[in-house]
Write a protein that holds these residues in place. Structure first.
Motif, PDB file in Angstrom:
ATOM      1  N   THR A   1      11.370 -21.446   2.448  1.00  0.00           N
ATOM      2  CA  THR A   1      11.378 -22.506   3.438  1.00  0.00           C
ATOM      3  C   THR A   1      11.037 -23.820   2.766  1.00  0.00           C
ATOM      4  OG1 THR A   1      10.375 -23.339   5.473  1.00  0.00           O
ATOM      5  CG2 THR A   1       8.974 -22.020   4.045  1.00  0.00           C
ATOM      6  N   GLY A   2      11.529 -24.915   3.337  1.00  0.00           N
ATOM      7  CA  GLY A   2      11.204 -26.229   2.818  1.00  0.00           C
ATOM      8  C   GLY A   2       9.892 -26.764   3.360  1.00  0.00           C
ATOM      9  N   ARG A   3       9.267 -26.019   4.264  1.00  0.00           N
ATOM     10  CA  ARG A   3       7.980 -26.439   4.818  1.00  0.00           C
ATOM     11  C   ARG A   3       6.844 -25.986   3.911  1.00  0.00           C
ATOM     12  NH1 ARG A   3       6.680 -24.735  10.620  1.00  0.00           N
ATOM     13  NH2 ARG A   3       4.971 -26.173  10.140  1.00  0.00           N
ATOM     14  N   ASN A   4       5.900 -26.867   3.703  1.00  0.00           N
ATOM     15  CA  ASN A   4       4.714 -26.485   2.940  1.00  0.00           C
ATOM     16  C   ASN A   4       3.688 -25.921   3.913  1.00  0.00           C
ATOM     17  OD1 ASN A   4       2.585 -26.109   1.239  1.00  0.00           O
ATOM     18  ND2 ASN A   4       2.522 -28.201   0.460  1.00  0.00           N
ATOM     19  N   LEU A   5       3.649 -24.615   4.044  1.00  0.00           N
ATOM     20  CA  LEU A   5       2.767 -23.951   4.999  1.00  0.00           C
ATOM     21  C   LEU A   5       1.326 -23.883   4.522  1.00  0.00           C
ATOM     22  CD1 LEU A   5       5.124 -21.028   6.083  1.00  0.00           C
ATOM     23  CD2 LEU A   5       4.778 -23.237   7.184  1.00  0.00           C
ATOM     24  N   MET A   6       1.076 -24.318   3.297  1.00  0.00           N
ATOM     25  CA  MET A   6      -0.289 -24.334   2.766  1.00  0.00           C
ATOM     26  C   MET A   6      -0.565 -25.703   2.136  1.00  0.00           C
ATOM     27  SD  MET A   6      -0.527 -20.510   1.076  1.00  0.00           S
ATOM     28  CE  MET A   6      -2.185 -20.793   0.446  1.00  0.00           C
ATOM     29  N   GLN A   7      -0.297 -26.754   2.895  1.00  0.00           N
ATOM     30  CA  GLN A   7      -0.498 -28.099   2.339  1.00  0.00           C
ATOM     31  C   GLN A   7      -1.974 -28.366   2.057  1.00  0.00           C
ATOM     32  OE1 GLN A   7       1.210 -31.287   4.640  1.00  0.00           O
ATOM     33  NE2 GLN A   7       1.068 -32.740   2.954  1.00  0.00           N
TER      34      GLN A   7
ATOM     35  N   ASP B   1       6.298 -31.398   3.255  1.00  0.00           N
ATOM     36  CA  ASP B   1       7.490 -30.569   3.427  1.00  0.00           C
ATOM     37  C   ASP B   1       8.623 -31.094   2.550  1.00  0.00           C
ATOM     38  OD1 ASP B   1       6.008 -29.226   5.298  1.00  0.00           O
ATOM     39  OD2 ASP B   1       7.004 -30.123   7.035  1.00  0.00           O
ATOM     40  N   MET B   2       9.457 -30.185   2.076  1.00  0.00           N
ATOM     41  CA  MET B   2      10.599 -30.524   1.213  1.00  0.00           C
ATOM     42  C   MET B   2      10.153 -31.276  -0.043  1.00  0.00           C
ATOM     43  SD  MET B   2      13.221 -29.084   2.498  1.00  0.00           S
ATOM     44  CE  MET B   2      14.576 -29.833   1.583  1.00  0.00           C
ATOM     45  N   LEU B   3       8.911 -31.047  -0.467  1.00  0.00           N
ATOM     46  CA  LEU B   3       8.338 -31.655  -1.671  1.00  0.00           C
ATOM     47  C   LEU B   3       8.211 -33.171  -1.559  1.00  0.00           C
ATOM     48  CD1 LEU B   3      10.211 -29.585  -4.425  1.00  0.00           C
ATOM     49  CD2 LEU B   3       7.892 -29.226  -3.585  1.00  0.00           C
ATOM     50  N   ASN B   4       8.174 -33.695  -0.333  1.00  0.00           N
ATOM     51  CA  ASN B   4       7.973 -35.130  -0.165  1.00  0.00           C
ATOM     52  C   ASN B   4       6.635 -35.535  -0.757  1.00  0.00           C
ATOM     53  OD1 ASN B   4      10.307 -36.184   1.225  1.00  0.00           O
ATOM     54  ND2 ASN B   4       9.698 -34.920   2.965  1.00  0.00           N
ATOM     55  N   GLY B   5       6.655 -36.582  -1.570  1.00  0.00           N
ATOM     56  CA  GLY B   5       5.449 -37.028  -2.256  1.00  0.00           C
ATOM     57  C   GLY B   5       5.416 -36.616  -3.714  1.00  0.00           C
ATOM     58  N   LEU B   6       6.320 -35.728  -4.118  1.00  0.00           N
ATOM     59  CA  LEU B   6       6.388 -35.304  -5.518  1.00  0.00           C
ATOM     60  C   LEU B   6       7.117 -36.368  -6.330  1.00  0.00           C
ATOM     61  CD1 LEU B   6       5.837 -32.943  -7.530  1.00  0.00           C
ATOM     62  CD2 LEU B   6       8.160 -32.159  -7.036  1.00  0.00           C
ATOM     63  N   THR B   7       6.545 -36.739  -7.460  1.00  0.00           N
ATOM     64  CA  THR B   7       7.197 -37.733  -8.309  1.00  0.00           C
ATOM     65  C   THR B   7       8.317 -37.093  -9.131  1.00  0.00           C
ATOM     66  OG1 THR B   7       5.719 -37.383 -10.201  1.00  0.00           O
ATOM     67  CG2 THR B   7       5.017 -38.978  -8.524  1.00  0.00           C
ATOM     68  N   PHE B   8       9.229 -37.927  -9.593  1.00  0.00           N
ATOM     69  CA  PHE B   8      10.341 -37.401 -10.386  1.00  0.00           C
ATOM     70  C   PHE B   8       9.842 -36.804 -11.705  1.00  0.00           C
ATOM     71  CE2 PHE B   8      14.179 -37.929 -13.135  1.00  0.00           C
ATOM     72  CZ  PHE B   8      15.000 -37.072 -12.422  1.00  0.00           C
ATOM     73  N   GLY B   9       8.810 -37.412 -12.280  1.00  0.00           N
ATOM     74  CA  GLY B   9       8.260 -36.862 -13.522  1.00  0.00           C
ATOM     75  C   GLY B   9       7.699 -35.470 -13.323  1.00  0.00           C
TER      76      GLY B   9
ATOM     77  N   ASP C   1       9.382 -42.037 -13.816  1.00  0.00           N
ATOM     78  CA  ASP C   1       8.561 -40.829 -13.659  1.00  0.00           C
ATOM     79  C   ASP C   1       7.715 -40.888 -12.390  1.00  0.00           C
ATOM     80  OD1 ASP C   1       9.404 -39.393 -15.855  1.00  0.00           O
ATOM     81  OD2 ASP C   1       7.874 -40.220 -17.200  1.00  0.00           O
ATOM     82  N   ASP C   2       7.263 -42.074 -12.026  1.00  0.00           N
ATOM     83  CA  ASP C   2       6.382 -42.243 -10.863  1.00  0.00           C
ATOM     84  C   ASP C   2       7.146 -42.420  -9.548  1.00  0.00           C
ATOM     85  OD1 ASP C   2       4.189 -42.042 -12.515  1.00  0.00           O
ATOM     86  OD2 ASP C   2       3.920 -44.207 -12.726  1.00  0.00           O
ATOM     87  N   THR C   3       8.466 -42.483  -9.613  1.00  0.00           N
ATOM     88  CA  THR C   3       9.293 -42.662  -8.416  1.00  0.00           C
ATOM     89  C   THR C   3       9.424 -41.338  -7.668  1.00  0.00           C
ATOM     90  OG1 THR C   3      10.566 -44.417  -9.488  1.00  0.00           O
ATOM     91  CG2 THR C   3      11.582 -43.352  -7.578  1.00  0.00           C
ATOM     92  N   PRO C   4       9.399 -41.347  -6.326  1.00  0.00           N
ATOM     93  CA  PRO C   4       9.629 -40.099  -5.572  1.00  0.00           C
ATOM     94  C   PRO C   4      10.928 -39.430  -6.020  1.00  0.00           C
ATOM     95  CG  PRO C   4       8.887 -41.815  -4.087  1.00  0.00           C
ATOM     96  CD  PRO C   4       9.120 -42.480  -5.421  1.00  0.00           C
ATOM     97  N   PHE C   5      10.845 -38.130  -6.260  1.00  0.00           N
ATOM     98  CA  PHE C   5      11.996 -37.461  -6.857  1.00  0.00           C
ATOM     99  C   PHE C   5      13.226 -37.492  -5.960  1.00  0.00           C
ATOM    100  CE2 PHE C   5      11.368 -33.723  -4.277  1.00  0.00           C
ATOM    101  CZ  PHE C   5      12.537 -32.982  -4.385  1.00  0.00           C
ATOM    102  N   TRP C   6      13.047 -37.506  -4.631  1.00  0.00           N
ATOM    103  CA  TRP C   6      14.207 -37.577  -3.746  1.00  0.00           C
ATOM    104  C   TRP C   6      14.959 -38.887  -3.930  1.00  0.00           C
ATOM    105  CZ3 TRP C   6      16.438 -33.568  -1.979  1.00  0.00           C
ATOM    106  CH2 TRP C   6      15.724 -32.442  -1.541  1.00  0.00           C
ATOM    107  N   ASP C   7      14.224 -39.977  -4.197  1.00  0.00           N
ATOM    108  CA  ASP C   7      14.880 -41.268  -4.420  1.00  0.00           C
ATOM    109  C   ASP C   7      15.772 -41.216  -5.656  1.00  0.00           C
ATOM    110  OD1 ASP C   7      13.433 -42.097  -2.253  1.00  0.00           O
ATOM    111  OD2 ASP C   7      12.173 -43.532  -3.338  1.00  0.00           O
TER     112      ASP C   7
END
Length: 273
Positions: A103-109, A119-127, A247-253
């Motif tokens: 699932t794309g939901r983080n059930l243990m955030q 969810d969907m790794l939002n907040g993860l940096t590209f690095g 590296d510090d940019t959100p990976f989705w961007d």
């Protein structure tokens, strides 16, 4: 005569099924026994007993390093997580629990003082995204070599890319359950990217075009730099800044930018035909 996994036929004609019922003070596994007039009856009796007392047992988790490690902390989490695992019985009658959650939901955030990406790794940096992909590849090699120690280290490293502890001055060891979740969560989202459209802002974005092989005349020589090379290419464009800023940019961007570049390239190529 043994006729199944921990089920044997006795001399008196009955079938005996063995199951683990706990451990002694030294940690040695203790067994219980149940009997039936047929193989199926003995197995059903054993399965009923095991189903009634899963929280009294240590659970063997496949995926936490090679063939797994015993994780007692999962006992207290079963009510929330029970639907996300499949259950089988090992050679010694132990209960084997395999993660099947995708699932794309983080059930243990939030877990035991640890706070993770959304969810969907939002907040993860590209690095950190690139580092996780590299670590996943390393884990496959370690699994092939049955190097459980290295796999456990990799699981912890991936968790530290996705989670931060509440007190950065006193970071404890990563809980094994959280490490398993982090790897499965990251892998699930990455599989979504590889396998089909992802909905962003209500639009279906098919990132699979990023991985389509080009015709031989359009294909660049493979410099073997992988995602590290992509970071430098994006940095060279100046869209997000220098390498550190990329590296510090959100990976989705960054993925959306790469998608846009590839989409426009394919569109222009089709128009030339």
């Amino acid at each position: 005569m043994r006729t199944g996994v921990n089920i044997r036929k006795r001399k008196d004609g009955r079938y005996e099924a063995r199951y683990p019922k706990g451990r002694d003070a030294a940690g040695k596994l203790l067994y219980g026994y149940c009997y039936g007039h047929s193989f199926e009856e003995a197995r059903e009796k054993r399965d009923r007993i095991m189903a009634q007392r899963p929280r009294e047992m240590n659970l063997l988790i496949l995926g936490a390093g090679g063939h797994g490690e015993i994780i007692r902390e999962l006992d207290g989490q079963l009510e929330k997580l029970d639907g996300f695992f499949s259950y089988t019985t090992g050679k010694e009658g132990e209960r084997i629990v395999t993660p099947i959650l995708k699932t794309g939901r983080n059930l243990m955030q939030d877990f035991g003082g640890w706070h993770g990406v959304g969810d969907m790794l939002n907040g993860l940096t590209f690095g950190n995204f690139c580092d996780c992909l590299d670590l996943l590849q390393q884990s496959k090699q370690a699994a092939a070599e049955k190097d459980e120690s290295t796999i456990n280290e990799i699981f912890q490293d991936i968790t530290l890319k996705l989670y931060r502890y509440k007190d950065p001055e006193k970071i404890p060891a990563v809980p094994s359950l959280l490490a398993i979740h982090a790897v499965n969560f990251f892998s699930a989202v990455w599989e979504m990217v590889l396998s089909g459209p992802v909905y962003i802002g209500g639009e279906a974005i098919d990132f699979r075009i990023l991985f389509q092989k080009l015709a031989s005349e359009d294909r660049k020589a493979d410099d073997k730099t992988g995602w590290t090379g992509i970071v430098f290419e994006v940095a060279a464009s100046g869209v997000f800044g220098n390498k550190k800023e990329v590296d510090d940019t959100p990976f989705w961007d960054v993925l959306l930018y790469l998608y846009k570049c590839k989409f426009e390239y394919l569109h222009q190529k089709r128009n030339k035909k």
